[in-house]
Design an enzyme around this catalytic site. Structure first.
Site, PDB file in Angstrom:
ATOM      1  N   GLY A  93      25.062   3.668 -27.206  1.00 22.47           N
ATOM      2  CA  GLY A  93      26.189   3.298 -26.341  1.00 22.47           C
ATOM      3  C   GLY A  93      27.084   2.237 -26.940  1.00 22.47           C
ATOM      4  N   SER A  97      28.955   6.189 -33.708  1.00 25.80           N
ATOM      5  CA  SER A  97      29.587   7.316 -34.418  1.00 25.80           C
ATOM      6  C   SER A  97      31.069   7.045 -34.631  1.00 25.80           C
ATOM      7  CB  SER A  97      29.354   8.647 -33.688  1.00 25.80           C
ATOM      8  OG  SER A  97      30.145   8.730 -32.540  1.00 25.80           O
ATOM      9  N   ALA A  99      32.510   4.076 -34.900  1.00 23.94           N
ATOM     10  CA  ALA A  99      32.635   3.022 -35.917  1.00 23.94           C
ATOM     11  C   ALA A  99      32.486   3.640 -37.308  1.00 23.94           C
ATOM     12  CB  ALA A  99      31.577   1.945 -35.691  1.00 23.94           C
ATOM     13  N   ASP A 140      36.166   5.175 -27.767  1.00 23.34           N
ATOM     14  CA  ASP A 140      35.296   4.605 -28.811  1.00 23.34           C
ATOM     15  C   ASP A 140      36.027   4.462 -30.141  1.00 23.34           C
ATOM     16  OD1 ASP A 140      33.495   4.846 -26.766  1.00 23.34           O
ATOM     17  OD2 ASP A 140      31.924   5.779 -27.968  1.00 23.34           O
TER      18      ASP A 140
HETATM   19  C1  MEV Z   1      31.039   6.538 -24.405  1.00 22.67           C
HETATM   20  O1  MEV Z   1      31.007   5.345 -25.184  1.00 22.67           O
HETATM   21  C2  MEV Z   1      32.037   6.403 -23.309  1.00 22.67           C
HETATM   22  C3  MEV Z   1      32.152   7.599 -22.374  1.00 22.67           C
HETATM   23  O2  MEV Z   1      33.077   7.224 -21.358  1.00 22.67           O
HETATM   24  C4  MEV Z   1      32.606   8.842 -23.089  1.00 22.67           C
HETATM   25  C5  MEV Z   1      34.063   8.760 -23.545  1.00 22.67           C
HETATM   26  O3  MEV Z   1      34.811   7.887 -23.108  1.00 22.67           O
HETATM   27  O4  MEV Z   1      34.426   9.628 -24.356  1.00 22.67           O
HETATM   28  C6  MEV Z   1      30.824   7.911 -21.687  1.00 22.67           C
END
Ligand code: MEV
Length: 301
Positions: A93, A97, A99, A140
């Site tokens: 979380g 990936s 980064a 991300d």
């Molecule tokens: C993942 O870090 C964040 C989510 O909201 C998926 C996304 O935003 O693509 C779960």
């Protein structure tokens, strides 16, 4: 020739961001460093995983690498070997990936002398993210390229926040691997079952994010902590929390955190706790470690 991509934590709004709700996120100091050098065989090697995927390999890393090499503005590129040093847990979380994708894009750019803005790097690394996540919001890879504390809206819109007080966070890692793709698909199935109800949760999260933004800009950690707790309830209702995450969140709150929640896709991975001081941070990290989980402290903003 090296490039850096940073990890991230989501303060408020994960999953809802996939459906267009803004999310608040912060870039971490740790991430991935990648270097690109001319070589006979174009490939991507990742430490500490011991992977070595040639261009065109039918693996996730191979397909992602091929996507960013072939879509490079200077393509066809010379044959480059990229070596990446990954200093983030994968599937936790923290945007590992993304980064990696951003670090690889930047390493390729440096190797061929292509200058790109953070926004361009973020955009090109979305092709990388799609290989891993199917339906990524783009949060991300955007945070991996830009860093800072920001409000992100799907489609690439990023607004840096004026942070009144730096935020001190403790990150606890359940050690349970989590698949963003699987969690995003699970939330999508819940939406398909009852869209009206799902939309109410989205509206509630949108309100939390809006208030969270005001709290960050006002330096009101008490309010931000409460909003994080409320967000955690809604994420649990989407069945994204786990016993390990709940245990860490409970321990963090009991040790004096202002608020705590899972961060990222959930179903495992990490939680974050907001703390007021280094002293409380050490107590919270200690409480998480006493449960047998890894924890680290970080400051953002
Ligand atoms: C993942 O870090 C964040 C989510 O909201 C998926 C996304 O935003 O693509 C779960």
């Amino acid at each position: 020739m090296s490039g850096f991509g940073r990890g991230k934590v989501i303060l408020l709004g994960e999953h809802a961001v996939v459906y267009g709700v803004p999310a608040l996120a912060a870039g971490l100091d740790r991430g991935v460093i990648a270097e690109a050098r001319p070589a006979a065989v174009a490939a991507l090697a990742c430490a500490p995983w011991g992977t070595d995927d040639p261009l065109g390999a039918d693996t996730e890393l191979g397909r992602a690498f091929t996507a960013v090499v072939e879509a490079h503005p200077r393509a066809p590129l010379p044959s480059l070997r990229v070596e990446a040093d990954v200093a983030l847990p994968a599937g936790a979380g923290l945007g590992c990936s993304a980064a990696l994708g951003v670090a690889v894009v930047r390493a390729l750019d440096e190797a061929v002398g292509h200058e790109a803005t953070d926004a361009e790097v973020a955009e090109r690394s979305l092709a990388w993210e799609r290989v891993f996540h199917g339906n990524p919001s783009g949060l991300d890879n955007t945070m991996a390229a830009h860093g800072g504390v920001a409000c992100y809206v799907r489609g690439g819109r990023l607004e840096r926040l004026d942070v009144r007080r730096r935020l001190r966070l403790v990150v606890g890692d359940s050690g349970e691997p989590s698949s963003t793709r699987a969690m995003v698909e699970s939330v999508a199935r819940q939406r398909a079952r009852d869209e009206a109800r799902f939309d109410k949760t989205l509206a509630a999260i949108a309100a939390l994010v809006q208030n969270g933004r005001l709290a960050i800009e006002a330096g009101d950690t008490h309010a931000l902590g409460q909003l994080m707790d409320l967000n955690q309830h809604l994420l649990s209702a989407w069945m994204l929390s786990t016993t390990a995450l709940e245990d860490m969140i409970g321990a963090a709150r009991a040790a004096g955190a202002k608020g705590a929640k899972l961060t990222g896709a959930g179903g495992g991975g990490c939680m974050i706790a907001l703390v007021e001081s280094a002293e409380v941070g050490a107590r919270v990290a200690g409480a998480i470690a006493a449960l047998g989980f890894a924890a680290f402290e970080t400051e953002v903003g």
